[in-house]
Write a protein that holds these residues in place. Structure first.
Motif, short mmCIF file in Angstrom:
data_model
loop_
_atom_site.label_atom_id
_atom_site.label_comp_id
_atom_site.label_asym_id
_atom_site.label_seq_id
_atom_site.Cartn_x
_atom_site.Cartn_y
_atom_site.Cartn_z
N LEU A 61 0.80 -1.22 0.00
CA LEU A 61 0.00 0.00 0.00
C LEU A 61 0.84 1.29 0.00
O LEU A 61 0.45 2.26 -0.67
N PRO A 62 1.97 1.37 0.71
CA PRO A 62 2.76 2.60 0.65
C PRO A 62 3.20 2.98 -0.76
O PRO A 62 3.43 4.17 -1.04
N LEU A 63 3.32 2.03 -1.66
CA LEU A 63 3.68 2.35 -3.04
C LEU A 63 2.61 3.21 -3.69
O LEU A 63 2.91 4.07 -4.53
N ASP A 66 2.31 6.77 -1.24
CA ASP A 66 3.46 7.67 -1.28
C ASP A 66 3.85 8.09 -2.69
O ASP A 66 4.91 8.69 -2.90
N GLY A 67 3.02 7.76 -3.68
CA GLY A 67 3.27 8.19 -5.04
C GLY A 67 4.37 7.43 -5.76
O GLY A 67 4.84 7.86 -6.82
N VAL A 68 4.78 6.27 -5.21
CA VAL A 68 5.86 5.50 -5.83
C VAL A 68 5.42 4.93 -7.17
O VAL A 68 6.20 4.91 -8.14
N GLY A 146 9.33 -3.87 -4.73
CA GLY A 146 8.50 -2.77 -4.27
C GLY A 146 9.10 -2.04 -3.08
O GLY A 146 9.06 -0.81 -3.00
N MET A 147 9.67 -2.80 -2.15
CA MET A 147 10.29 -2.17 -0.98
C MET A 147 11.51 -1.34 -1.39
O MET A 147 11.74 -0.24 -0.85
N LEU A 148 12.28 -1.85 -2.35
CA LEU A 148 13.42 -1.08 -2.85
C LEU A 148 12.95 0.20 -3.53
O LEU A 148 13.56 1.26 -3.38
N ARG A 171 8.12 1.45 8.21
CA ARG A 171 6.88 1.79 7.52
C ARG A 171 5.96 0.57 7.44
O ARG A 171 4.74 0.69 7.58
N MET A 172 6.53 -0.60 7.19
CA MET A 172 5.72 -1.82 7.17
C MET A 172 5.07 -2.07 8.53
O MET A 172 3.90 -2.45 8.62
#
Length: 338
Positions: A61-63, A66-68, A146-148, A171-172
């Motif tokens: 979800l952070p992707l 956070d606009g990734v 994705g984490m990278l 963040r996770m």
């Protein structure tokens, strides 16, 4: 598909060979709503287990938030791969490599390590070809890519991204706390098979987290993009022969599901604000696949035709001669409190 358990055994999946019981796999299930209320289940819904890979929708979800995704131009299929426990089929490898390239990294940045494909036929194929397994073959390489990408986008160092003190893993941790309602300081953590932090919770808490995530998706919140990616590209989430892929190919308008190691399965019921979590006590994957189909039937997500289609090829015990010699059957019923 789901029937009452035999007296003295409890909810279970039974394996028979030529009509004789050969194995019993005990099962625990929790069903919750978006308010965190336990509204159904069987066995012990308070059973504690690690999410393992079932946490991946939250970790992806952070992707979105956070606009990734926009920064690197990730496709919905690549976002689905971030939620996957894939078979290392060519399509999966290409997606992971594409994500890394657009992030400005390559496979050397992946810290997940290699392992054989989760699909036995694919594992044998790669072995026969003499392919040297790399980190990109790991079923979690999409999550790691994705984490990278999150690290690069946020200006955090990619090095050490899997360590619990790294901003990515912090963040996770915050995401799991957010969706489970358990304070980050109270979450029990461990190290997952791919090296990142994993989280131990009761099945009831897992079910509630998926109910909240599903309700947020139904409301059009950023979680909707995760659910749409998974249900729109179910092959990326698993692959050939995988039950999670088959369920979302057939029932994606009704449910999204995610498997985890050691007999865990979680899912969200779309349009109903429900979440469920199941754990096969001994961790058997063959049992968790059939248990999932039983849960989908008991929650009226899958009808008789759906159950028959999903169970085909999964409930049979086949020997090395290709002869059908037994059955794998769910012998439990999810009871609802309302």
């Amino acid at each position: 598909m789901s029937r009452p358990a035999r007296r003295g055994v409890g909810p279970h999946v039974r394996v028979t060979r030529c009509g004789t019981t050969e194995s019993i796999h005990r099962v625990h299930v929790a069903v919750a709503d978006a308010r965190g209320r336990l509204i159904g289940g069987c066995g012990d819904p308070a059973q504690v287990a690690f999410y393992r890979s079932a946490a991946k929708p939250f970790q992806a979800l952070p992707l979105v938030e956070d606009g990734v995704v926009e920064r690197f131009g990730f496709t919905r299929e690549e976002l689905a791969l971030c939620c996957s426990s894939h078979n290392a089929e060519p399509e999966h490898l290409a997606l992971a490599q594409s994500m890394l390239a657009r992030t400005g990294l390559d496979e050397r940045a992946l810290a997940c390590g290699p392992h054989p494909s989760l699909r036995p036929e694919r594992a044998r194929e790669l072995w026969a070809r003499g392919v040297r397994l790399r980190a990109v073959h790991n079923n979690c390489s999409g999550k790691h890519a994705g984490m990278l990408a999150l690290a690069v986008a946020r200006g955090w160092p990619p090095e050490g991204y899997l360590e619990r003190g790294h901003p990515v893993q912090q963040r996770m941790l915050a995401e799991i706390a957010r969706w489970t309602g358990v304070a980050a300081s109270e979450l029990v953590t461990g190290t997952d098979g791919c090296g990142v932090v994993t989280f131990a919770l009761s099945l009831a808490e897992m079910a509630a987290s998926f109910a909240r995530f599903t309700a947020a998706a139904d409301a059009g919140d950023p979680a909707a993009r995760i659910v749409a990616a998974m249900t729109g590209h179910p092959f990326a989430v698993g692959g050939t022969g995988r039950t999670c892929t088959a369920v979302m190919q057939r029932l994606g308008g009704r449910v999204f599901v995610k498997t985890g190691a050691e007999g865990v399965y979680c899912g969200g019921v779309r349009g109903r604000g429900l979440g469920f979590a199941l754990k096969v006590e001994d961790g058997a994957r063959r049992a968790s696949d059939m248990a999932l189909i039983g849960v989908l039937s008991d929650l009226d997500i899958a009808d008789a035709a759906d159950v028959a289609a999903l169970a085909e090829g999964r409930m049979e015990v086949v020997n090395t001669l290709g002869v059908d010699v037994g059955r794998i059957e769910s012998l439990f019923r999810v009871e609802m409190n309302r």
